[in-house]
Design a protein around this motif. Structure first.
Motif, PDB file in Angstrom:
ATOM      1  N   UNK A   1      -0.175  26.367  -4.284  1.00 27.80           N
ATOM      2  CA  UNK A   1      -1.646  26.460  -4.231  1.00 27.80           C
ATOM      3  C   UNK A   1      -2.050  25.461  -5.235  1.00 27.80           C
ATOM      4  N   UNK A   2      -2.979  24.688  -4.576  1.00 25.11           N
ATOM      5  CA  UNK A   2      -3.471  23.647  -5.343  1.00 25.11           C
ATOM      6  C   UNK A   2      -4.491  23.816  -6.586  1.00 25.11           C
ATOM      7  N   UNK A   3      -4.406  23.157  -7.467  1.00 26.33           N
ATOM      8  CA  UNK A   3      -5.221  23.329  -8.695  1.00 26.33           C
ATOM      9  C   UNK A   3      -6.425  22.505  -8.617  1.00 26.33           C
ATOM     10  N   UNK A   4      -6.596  21.612  -7.578  1.00 18.06           N
ATOM     11  CA  UNK A   4      -7.721  20.552  -7.645  1.00 18.06           C
ATOM     12  C   UNK A   4      -9.130  21.265  -7.320  1.00 18.06           C
ATOM     13  N   UNK A   5     -10.300  21.058  -7.974  1.00 12.01           N
ATOM     14  CA  UNK A   5     -11.515  21.532  -7.470  1.00 12.01           C
ATOM     15  C   UNK A   5     -11.789  20.874  -6.300  1.00 12.01           C
ATOM     16  N   UNK A   6     -12.425  21.498  -5.255  1.00 11.12           N
ATOM     17  CA  UNK A   6     -12.852  20.815  -3.942  1.00 11.12           C
ATOM     18  C   UNK A   6     -13.929  20.091  -4.241  1.00 11.12           C
ATOM     19  N   UNK A   7     -14.728  20.160  -5.389  1.00  8.09           N
ATOM     20  CA  UNK A   7     -16.020  19.181  -5.648  1.00  8.09           C
ATOM     21  C   UNK A   7     -15.680  18.232  -6.607  1.00  8.09           C
ATOM     22  N   UNK A   8     -14.450  17.875  -6.849  1.00  4.65           N
ATOM     23  CA  UNK A   8     -13.900  17.064  -8.009  1.00  4.65           C
ATOM     24  C   UNK A   8     -13.933  15.785  -7.300  1.00  4.65           C
ATOM     25  N   UNK A   9     -14.178  14.539  -8.060  1.00  6.98           N
ATOM     26  CA  UNK A   9     -14.020  13.354  -7.642  1.00  6.98           C
ATOM     27  C   UNK A   9     -12.717  12.822  -7.739  1.00  6.98           C
ATOM     28  N   UNK A  10     -12.219  11.760  -6.874  1.00  3.18           N
ATOM     29  CA  UNK A  10     -10.794  11.227  -7.361  1.00  3.18           C
ATOM     30  C   UNK A  10     -10.596  10.757  -8.618  1.00  3.18           C
ATOM     31  N   UNK A  11     -11.683  10.479  -9.426  1.00  3.78           N
ATOM     32  CA  UNK A  11     -11.592   9.921 -10.814  1.00  3.78           C
ATOM     33  C   UNK A  11     -11.724  10.941 -11.585  1.00  3.78           C
ATOM     34  N   UNK A  12     -11.501  12.279 -11.355  1.00  2.73           N
ATOM     35  CA  UNK A  12     -11.484  13.617 -12.058  1.00  2.73           C
ATOM     36  C   UNK A  12     -12.941  13.887 -12.753  1.00  2.73           C
ATOM     37  N   UNK A  13     -13.829  13.160 -12.740  1.00  5.89           N
ATOM     38  CA  UNK A  13     -15.207  13.709 -12.938  1.00  5.89           C
ATOM     39  C   UNK A  13     -15.694  14.957 -11.858  1.00  5.89           C
ATOM     40  N   UNK A  14     -16.330  15.779 -12.423  1.00  3.57           N
ATOM     41  CA  UNK A  14     -16.833  16.917 -11.716  1.00  3.57           C
ATOM     42  C   UNK A  14     -18.073  16.709 -11.126  1.00  3.57           C
ATOM     43  N   UNK A  15     -18.593  16.508  -9.816  1.00  8.00           N
ATOM     44  CA  UNK A  15     -19.971  16.642  -9.706  1.00  8.00           C
ATOM     45  C   UNK A  15     -20.945  17.774 -10.128  1.00  8.00           C
ATOM     46  N   UNK A  16     -21.994  17.615 -10.361  1.00  5.81           N
ATOM     47  CA  UNK A  16     -23.063  18.568 -10.741  1.00  5.81           C
ATOM     48  C   UNK A  16     -23.181  19.536  -9.440  1.00  5.81           C
ATOM     49  N   UNK A  17     -23.442  20.658  -9.677  1.00  9.26           N
ATOM     50  CA  UNK A  17     -23.698  21.419  -8.524  1.00  9.26           C
ATOM     51  C   UNK A  17     -25.278  21.041  -8.040  1.00  9.26           C
ATOM     52  N   UNK A  18     -25.598  21.275  -6.908  1.00 11.22           N
ATOM     53  CA  UNK A  18     -26.820  21.004  -6.266  1.00 11.22           C
ATOM     54  C   UNK A  18     -27.917  22.014  -6.846  1.00 11.22           C
ATOM     55  N   UNK A  19     -29.139  21.552  -6.929  1.00 13.21           N
ATOM     56  CA  UNK A  19     -30.147  22.515  -7.648  1.00 13.21           C
ATOM     57  C   UNK A  19     -30.226  23.625  -6.517  1.00 13.21           C
ATOM     58  N   UNK A  20     -30.716  24.870  -6.926  1.00 11.27           N
ATOM     59  CA  UNK A  20     -31.073  25.998  -6.023  1.00 11.27           C
ATOM     60  C   UNK A  20     -32.140  25.498  -4.956  1.00 11.27           C
ATOM     61  N   UNK A  21     -32.128  25.898  -3.738  1.00 10.08           N
ATOM     62  CA  UNK A  21     -32.961  25.794  -2.449  1.00 10.08           C
ATOM     63  C   UNK A  21     -34.448  26.335  -3.096  1.00 10.08           C
ATOM     64  N   UNK A  22     -34.380  27.484  -3.498  1.00  6.54           N
ATOM     65  CA  UNK A  22     -35.568  28.194  -4.136  1.00  6.54           C
ATOM     66  C   UNK A  22     -35.151  29.075  -5.522  1.00  6.54           C
ATOM     67  N   UNK A  23     -36.266  28.804  -6.412  1.00  5.66           N
ATOM     68  CA  UNK A  23     -36.228  29.771  -7.626  1.00  5.66           C
ATOM     69  C   UNK A  23     -37.516  30.502  -7.737  1.00  5.66           C
ATOM     70  N   UNK A  24     -37.060  31.665  -8.077  1.00 10.00           N
ATOM     71  CA  UNK A  24     -38.231  32.527  -8.663  1.00 10.00           C
ATOM     72  C   UNK A  24     -38.332  32.975 -10.003  1.00 10.00           C
TER      73      UNK A  24
END
Length: 169
Positions: free
Chosen positions: A1-24
């Motif tokens: 099993x891989x320990x890499x995060x699917x949203x991590x860049x090759x340089x090791x930085x983790x991308x910020x999650x996208x803002x929510x489509x809608x907030x209440x």
């Protein structure tokens, strides 16, 4: 099993999650519940407006204001959710008001002929009487502010093919 995060860049930085489509965000102004809606309302999240309305409908005679000043996009699922939310609140003896709806909201409400179902605070309105109010005391949106003007047919255009006069030889 891989320990890499699917949203991590090759340089090791983790991308910020996208803002929510809608907030209440819910707050109370006296006996009125104000729901600030931000972002986009579409088929993926319009049901959340109905779910929130069901929760707010437990209060006696709930008065709910949806502040749409932060909304950038709506589709027909949003209109359906608004109509359903209004119906639920009215069944509980309450009312639904739209505050500062942007053009994308008012345009779609007019195109679907549902604008007259909602009271409006701030934003384009249409007085139905000389004193600036509708017969029920509310203000309404003018179609002229939200619908594009009709496009006249081009001058000198060719006649319709079925209306060409002449004889066949």
């Amino acid at each position: 099993m891989s320990t890499e995060l699917p949203y991590a860049r090759p340089d090791g930085h983790v991308c910020a999650p996208a803002p929510p489509m809608m907030s209440l965000a819910v707050e109370h102004e006296g006996s009125v519940t104000v729901v600030s809606v931000r972002g986009e309302i579409d088929m993926s999240n319009a049901h959340l407006l109905v779910d929130l309305t069901i929760d707010l409908g437990h209060d006696p005679a709930p008065q709910v204001v949806l502040d749409f000043s932060g909304v950038r996009f709506v589709d027909l699922h949003a209109v359906r959710a608004l109509v359903q939310a209004r119906r639920l609140l009215q069944a509980a003896g309450g009312e639904l008001t739209l505050r500062r709806p942007p053009r994308c909201v008012t345009r779609l409400l007019h195109l679907t002929e549902t604008a007259d179902l909602f009271l409006a605070e701030g934003g384009p309105r249409q007085p139905a009487t000389l004193d600036g109010t509708a017969p029920d005391g509310a203000t309404r949106w003018p179609a002229a502010l939200v619908l594009p003007p009709p496009v006249p047919p081009p001058q000198g255009s060719a006649p319709h093919p079925h209306r060409v006069r002449g004889t066949l030889s």
